[in-house]
Design a protein around this motif. Structure first.
Motif, PDB file in Angstrom:
ATOM      1  N   ARG B 173      53.612  64.810  89.970  1.00 24.34           N
ATOM      2  CA  ARG B 173      52.402  64.763  89.147  1.00 24.34           C
ATOM      3  C   ARG B 173      52.676  63.977  87.870  1.00 24.34           C
ATOM      4  NH1 ARG B 173      51.138  70.180  89.980  1.00 24.34           N
ATOM      5  NH2 ARG B 173      49.478  70.126  91.523  1.00 24.34           N
ATOM      6  N   GLY B 174      51.645  63.338  87.329  1.00 24.27           N
ATOM      7  CA  GLY B 174      51.757  62.655  86.036  1.00 24.27           C
ATOM      8  C   GLY B 174      52.820  61.578  86.057  1.00 24.27           C
ATOM      9  N   ILE B 175      53.607  61.501  84.970  1.00 27.39           N
ATOM     10  CA  ILE B 175      54.601  60.441  84.898  1.00 27.39           C
ATOM     11  C   ILE B 175      55.766  60.695  85.853  1.00 27.39           C
ATOM     12  CG2 ILE B 175      54.155  59.659  82.519  1.00 27.39           C
ATOM     13  CD1 ILE B 175      56.663  61.436  81.783  1.00 27.39           C
ATOM     14  N   ASP B 176      55.811  61.917  86.376  1.00 24.89           N
ATOM     15  CA  ASP B 176      56.869  62.284  87.311  1.00 24.89           C
ATOM     16  C   ASP B 176      56.545  61.795  88.729  1.00 24.89           C
ATOM     17  OD1 ASP B 176      59.230  63.505  87.923  1.00 24.89           O
ATOM     18  OD2 ASP B 176      58.242  65.344  88.599  1.00 24.89           O
ATOM     19  N   THR B 177      55.389  61.148  88.909  1.00 29.08           N
ATOM     20  CA  THR B 177      54.959  60.746  90.245  1.00 29.08           C
ATOM     21  C   THR B 177      55.864  59.653  90.793  1.00 29.08           C
ATOM     22  OG1 THR B 177      52.716  61.184  89.566  1.00 29.08           O
ATOM     23  CG2 THR B 177      52.993  59.965  91.607  1.00 29.08           C
ATOM     24  N   GLU B 178      56.182  59.790  92.062  1.00 29.02           N
ATOM     25  CA  GLU B 178      57.059  58.813  92.708  1.00 29.02           C
ATOM     26  C   GLU B 178      56.406  58.415  94.022  1.00 29.02           C
ATOM     27  OE1 GLU B 178      61.571  58.725  94.578  1.00 29.02           O
ATOM     28  OE2 GLU B 178      60.816  60.531  93.638  1.00 29.02           O
ATOM     29  N   ARG B 227      65.887  64.304  94.596  1.00 24.79           N
ATOM     30  CA  ARG B 227      64.804  64.711  93.713  1.00 24.79           C
ATOM     31  C   ARG B 227      64.841  66.196  93.378  1.00 24.79           C
ATOM     32  NH1 ARG B 227      59.659  62.519  92.057  1.00 24.79           N
ATOM     33  NH2 ARG B 227      58.294  64.275  91.601  1.00 24.79           N
ATOM     34  N   TYR B 228      65.360  66.987  94.305  1.00 23.59           N
ATOM     35  CA  TYR B 228      65.307  68.439  94.098  1.00 23.59           C
ATOM     36  C   TYR B 228      66.698  69.066  94.016  1.00 23.59           C
ATOM     37  CZ  TYR B 228      60.521  67.423  95.325  1.00 23.59           C
ATOM     38  OH  TYR B 228      59.267  66.886  95.346  1.00 23.59           O
ATOM     39  N   GLY B 229      67.723  68.231  93.843  1.00 26.22           N
ATOM     40  CA  GLY B 229      69.077  68.750  93.658  1.00 26.22           C
ATOM     41  C   GLY B 229      69.589  69.576  94.821  1.00 26.22           C
ATOM     42  N   GLY B 230      69.021  69.378  96.001  1.00 27.45           N
ATOM     43  CA  GLY B 230      69.484  70.108  97.176  1.00 27.45           C
ATOM     44  C   GLY B 230      69.267  71.616  97.057  1.00 27.45           C
ATOM     45  N   ILE B 239      54.972  71.460  96.657  1.00 24.76           N
ATOM     46  CA  ILE B 239      55.114  70.280  95.802  1.00 24.76           C
ATOM     47  C   ILE B 239      53.827  69.477  95.919  1.00 24.76           C
ATOM     48  CG2 ILE B 239      57.641  70.174  95.995  1.00 24.76           C
ATOM     49  CD1 ILE B 239      57.300  67.976  98.082  1.00 24.76           C
ATOM     50  N   PRO B 240      53.417  68.789  94.824  1.00 26.15           N
ATOM     51  CA  PRO B 240      52.196  68.012  94.923  1.00 26.15           C
ATOM     52  C   PRO B 240      52.423  66.693  95.646  1.00 26.15           C
ATOM     53  CG  PRO B 240      52.994  68.111  92.652  1.00 26.15           C
ATOM     54  CD  PRO B 240      54.023  68.759  93.501  1.00 26.15           C
ATOM     55  N   ILE B 241      51.617  66.433  96.676  1.00 32.53           N
ATOM     56  CA  ILE B 241      51.657  65.137  97.356  1.00 32.53           C
ATOM     57  C   ILE B 241      50.227  64.609  97.376  1.00 32.53           C
ATOM     58  CG2 ILE B 241      52.122  63.924  99.513  1.00 32.53           C
ATOM     59  CD1 ILE B 241      54.258  65.980 100.124  1.00 32.53           C
ATOM     60  N   GLY B 242      50.011  63.491  96.701  1.00 30.04           N
ATOM     61  CA  GLY B 242      48.669  62.900  96.645  1.00 30.04           C
ATOM     62  C   GLY B 242      47.644  63.897  96.138  1.00 30.04           C
TER      63      GLY B 242
END
Lengths: 104, 870
Positions: B173-178, B227-230, B239-242
């Motif tokens: 989400r936001g600037i964290d979006t990849e 992304r999630y450190g395993g 997790i937010p997707i789209g």
């Protein structure tokens, strides 16, 4: 006999046992790679367990192919094979489940 | 052919006294194998596997009499000698290491791409790829959703069928979006691929039932750790997707990256039912759509051939059900990773690369053989003394071969870091995105070892044979410096082949270089300079119906055309070279016999103007609301195919049961590739062929590309939520489309440079050596008043003669290499005379220089000194 024969040698001797054979026959009947069979044959020949003889040139020509080299067991080879088979059966019996497996 | 050559090579290893007998036995055995194969005997070894056994056999014969002591003695002695000449050892080992390393590196690429199936797929040889084709137009395409369902039901020879389709997903989400590449997969996907979860569980049939009802996601091991450190606790959380929360249900095992070898590897998987197409669009119901890739797994006990035969029935069912395309075919191909079209290309590319590094290996081997020969000259007396003391010739050869073997072993070790480095360098320079990893596995190490042995044989046997000839003894007895006629001749041959091989590489590099240059100035049929494009995806937002979408596109066209720096703007469903390609069946009206899958191009207003495509006859297509009738523009290729010798304007074509009148003929455009011939194409007005996926094309003023941010701003001004993924510069895309040619061009140029240096050094050494051997003669000539120029000519002549022979060999090599490179060339013939002659001239000049330096030095010999020395 300097050393007891290994499984590879025994399988090759076994493949030749019932008569004469050329290399490819031994390769197909044992399923072992040619890179194992031929050097082992050489070693067995050197140790006097097998002997080789060339096929009659004329016989080969009649069939329109190069003459083959046939291998056969020597008396020593036959003896070594019998001895090896005995040894292997003993090992197999020891390894069978339940105190050495069926006896008699 | 190869088998006989291998047998002959193995024969060289046998002791001479027993070679005849050995050859006769193997000839008979091979003959027996052929006969048995011809008669269809089961359980036979392959020819190659069988003949491979000749090497151990020959080696066994050769080493039969050896004792461990004598072998160790040889190794120790060889080690001492190599240590005593550190310069020679280092140069020889490093040169060889380059040749061996280059081969093993390229092999690791071929191994990862062609030989190895994608990692993490269980029993990939039992998997099949399923594709749609047509009897009249063979191709390899994917399926529609109903067709996938039908195949799943009807293909009894497959135990499971799965579909997948890639897409980009906004994770976070936001600037964290990849933006992450992922795949929509059917519930059967992981089961068919035989993948087991690393953590949690994977998508199952129960997760793919109700449209929009399964917001679950499976992460790749890479995404999970990066992304999630395993975090194993992530499973069960959302997790937010789209902009929608998805529950993470599991993680795939490390290494698994989908079932394809080329392309961006997927990092997450979502059930197909989550596809926005279920938000009311037609994609899922339409039989004619083409979007989902299909794979399957052979049922227990079913062979590929049986499955292939059963596809006829599936094809028939599909024809009945879809009631279109009478000649549709369902095809399968064995394995996964590369589809048959990709596989053909990958194999061609692999062959070219292996051929090139093979030539490099030959060059390095001849170079080291040459070095060894030169060095052997210095060892003549040592060899002669040892032979005089009773060492047999075979014993001497053994000693020398041990040295070569030790050198080859050193070189092979030194090649290991090269191969390891290649694992990270090669994928980066490779012109495709690889989703497989190019790491060294057992197979690569086996190849490395085999190459090392081969190199050892190549460079080791000849010098050994030459050095230990009887004339060595004569040399000792006579104390003369001219005991090595054989050696000198052998060195000549080696230098000639080196020059020839490197000339071949130089010419190859030049051909590829010219192709890249040609591509820059090529005329692709449109004007790429200043042209940018960006994809607009109205579909995935789910907010646009056909009417709203068309209105948006019209507004976008108007806004973009007015934006600063823009000369002209348009919309189309595909862009030349860079993507979005699609084709559709079309035929001349009323002609059932003549149909063709032409490029299907849906275009907005100002299309031909923006792309600079000339209208040859008739008119271009007008704006969104200005084409009330069904009209099309066709290209010249289609016009001449459908109506040869007639006027195309005014004719009608038929597509999808509707008639379209041709109002104009446009010039041909290289739609897919610069190298391919332009495909026949039909341009449809967007007004009558709405598509929610369009590409905005913008041509900048004065040939300058417009600013990408400005383009994003235009889109955001109309719909801030609409994602703009990337802006493509068509000019760069055109250059990039020659990526293969360029990469291989650089590679060949690098190797050509290397080979040329080695060859020239070899020639220099040869001429110096020749001059040194004739010091006495030169001294006499000078004493008798010969002029230095005539002496330079005398010595130079030999060098030039060798160089000319080398050029002759080089011509042959170039012709061979040129035909291998054919597919990569553009605008230049494979046997282009200018290139060949140019490369030869360069080669000859450098060679002449290399010969002139030692010749000049020799001519300055002080007569008194040279004669006194004798």
């Amino acid at each position: 006999m300097p050393r007891p024969l290994g499984i590879t040698s025994l399988r090759i001797l076994g493949a030749i046992r019932d008569g004469v054979a050329y290399g490819l026959e031994i390769v197909t009947s044992t399923g072992m790679p040619s890179g194992t069979v031929y050097p082992t044959l050489g070693r067995l020949k050197k140790g006097g367990l097998v002997r080789s003889r060339w096929e009659d040139q004329r016989a080969a020509e009649r069939e329109g192919r190069p003459r083959r080299r046939y291998y056969e067991l020597t008396p020593d080879g036959a003896e070594a094979l019998r001895d090896g088979v005995r040894r292997m059966s003993a090992v197999a019996a020891d390894l069978a489940p339940g105190h050495g497996g069926p006896r008699g | 052919m190869l088998v006989r050559a291998l047998l002959a090579l193995a024969g060289l290893l046998t002791p001479a006294a027993r070679r005849q007998e050995w050859r006769e036995e193997w000839a008979a055995e091979l003959d027996a194998l052929e006969a048995a194969r011809a008669s269809g005997t089961k359980g036979l070894p392959t020819r190659l596997g069988f003949v491979a056994g000749a090497f151990p056999h020959a080696l066994w014969m050769r080493t039969e009499g050896w004792t461990m002591d004598s072998v160790l003695h040889d190794v120790r002695y060889a080690g001492r000698l190599l240590r005593r000449a550190p310069g020679f050892t280092a140069v020889a080992a490093l040169t060889l290491a380059l040749g061996i390393g280059a081969n093993a590196s390229i092999f690791s690429l071929v191994n990862g791409l062609v030989l190895r199936a994608p990692a993490g797929v269980e029993a990939p040889e039992r998997m099949v790829q399923v594709a749609r084709s047509y009897e009249s137009d063979p191709r390899w395409d994917n399926f529609s959703w109903p067709a996938l369902q039908l195949i799943g039901r009807e293909a009894r020879t497959l135990s499971g069928v799965a579909g997948y389709q890639g897409g980009a997903f906004a994770v976070g989400r936001g600037i964290d979006t990849e933006r992450v590449f992922g795949e929509y997969v059917t519930g059967s996907y992981f089961d068919v691929a035989g993948v087991r979860p690393h953590v949690g569980r994977l998508i199952q049939p129960g997760d793919d039932v109700e449209p929009g009802g399964h917001p679950v996601v499976v992460l790749s091991h890479g995404l999970w750790t990066r992304r999630y450190g395993g975090d194993p606790e992530l499973v069960g959380r959302t997790i937010p997707i789209g902009n929608q929360p998805y529950e993470v249900i599991g993680v795939t095992p490390p290494g698994f990256s989908g079932v394809e070898s080329i392309g961006t590897p997927p990092q997450l998987w979502i059930p197909t039912m989550q596809h926005p197409g279920f938000g009311g669009q037609l994609v899922f119901e339409e039989w004619g759509a083409s979007w989902i890739d299909v794979v399957g797994r052979l049922a227990e006990g079913v062979s590929f051939e049986e499955a292939e035969a059963s596809m006829e029935l599936v094809s028939a069912r599909l024809r009945e059900a879809a009631a279109v395309h009478e000649d549709i075919l369902v095809l399968i191909a064995p394995g996964v990773g590369l589809d048959p079209e990709e596989a053909v290309e990958a194999r061609q590319l692999s062959t070219i690369l292996l051929l090139i590094v093979g030539v490099v290996l030959l060059v390095t081997c001849t170079n080291v053989a040459n070095l060894s020969l030169a060095r052997a000259t210095g060892r003549r007396s040592e060899v002669a003394v040892r032979m005089a003391l009773g060492a047999g010739r075979s014993r001497m050869i053994r000693q020398l071969v041990t040295e070569s073997a030790l050198l080859a072993a050193l070189a092979t070790l030194a090649a290991v870091p090269i191969v390891l480095a290649a694992g990270s360098v090669l994928p980066a320079v490779f012109p495709y995105t690889l989703s497989v990893s190019v790491h060294a596995d057992t197979r690569v190490y086996a190849f490395l070892g085999a190459t090392g042995v081969l190199a050892g044989l190549l460079f080791g046997l000849a010098p050994a044979w030459a050095v230990s000839r009887r004339d060595a003894i004569v040399a000792l007895r006579e104390g003369s410096a001219t005991g090595g006629r054989t050696r000198t001749r052998l060195r000549d041959v080696l230098v000639v082949s080196q020059l020839g091989l490197s000339l071949g590489l130089v010419a190859g590099a030049a051909l590829l270089g010219r192709s890249v240059l040609n591509a820059r100035t090529a005329e692709p049929g449109f004007e790429p300079v200043g042209l940018s494009a960006t994809a607009i995806d109205l579909f995935s937002t789910g907010r646009y119906d056909a009417e709203g979408g068309a209105a948006f596109l019209a507004a976008l066209h108007a806004e973009a055309s007015e934006a600063p720096g823009v000369r002209s703007a348009t919309l189309a469903n595909q862009m030349p070279i860079a993507g979005g390609h699609s084709r559709a069946s079309v035929r001349p009206a009323g002609r059932d016999d003549l149909g063709f899958e032409a490029e299907y191009v849906v275009v907005g207003p100002d299309y031909f103007e923006t792309l600079g495509i000339p209208i040859v006859r008739g008119r271009a297509l007008r704006g969104f609301d200005d084409e009330p009738e069904r009209v099309v523009v066709v290209n010249e290729a289609l016009a001449s195919m459908f109506w040869p010798g007639q006027t195309a304007v005014g004719q009608e074509v038929e597509r999808g049961g509707e008639r379209w009148r041709v109002v104009g003929v446009a010039g041909d455009v290289q739609m897919r590739s610069l190298r391919a011939r332009p495909n026949p194409a039909v341009y449809y007005p967007a007004q009558h062929a709405y598509s929610p996926w369009m590409i905005l094309h913008v041509s900048g003023e004065g040939g300058r590309s417009v600013d990408a941010d400005m383009l994003r701003g235009v889109v955001a001004g109309l719909d801030p939520a609409l994602p703009v993924t990337g802006v493509t510069d068509l000019h760069s895309a055109l250059t990039a489309s020659m990526g293969e040619t360029r990469t291989i061009g650089w590679l060949v140029a690098l190797f050509a440079g290397l080979a040329m240096v080695l060859a020239v050094v070899g020639l220099y050494g040869l001429v110096s050596y020749g001059a040194a051997e004739r010091v006495r003669e030169i001294g006499i000539r000078i004493a008798l008043g010969a002029r230095p120029e005539s002496l330079v000519r005398l010595i130079l002549a030999r060098g030039i003669a060798i160089a000319i022979l080398g050029v002759g060999v080089g011509f042959a090599v170039s012709l061979g290499l040129g035909s291998a490179l054919r597919g990569l060339l553009f605008g230049v013939g494979q046997n282009d005379p200018t290139t060949l002659v140019g490369a030869s001239v360069v080669m000859l000049s450098v060679a002449a220089l290399a010969a002139w330096i030692p010749a000049r030095r020799a001519s300055r010999v002080d007569a008194a000194v040279s004669l006194r020395d004798e």
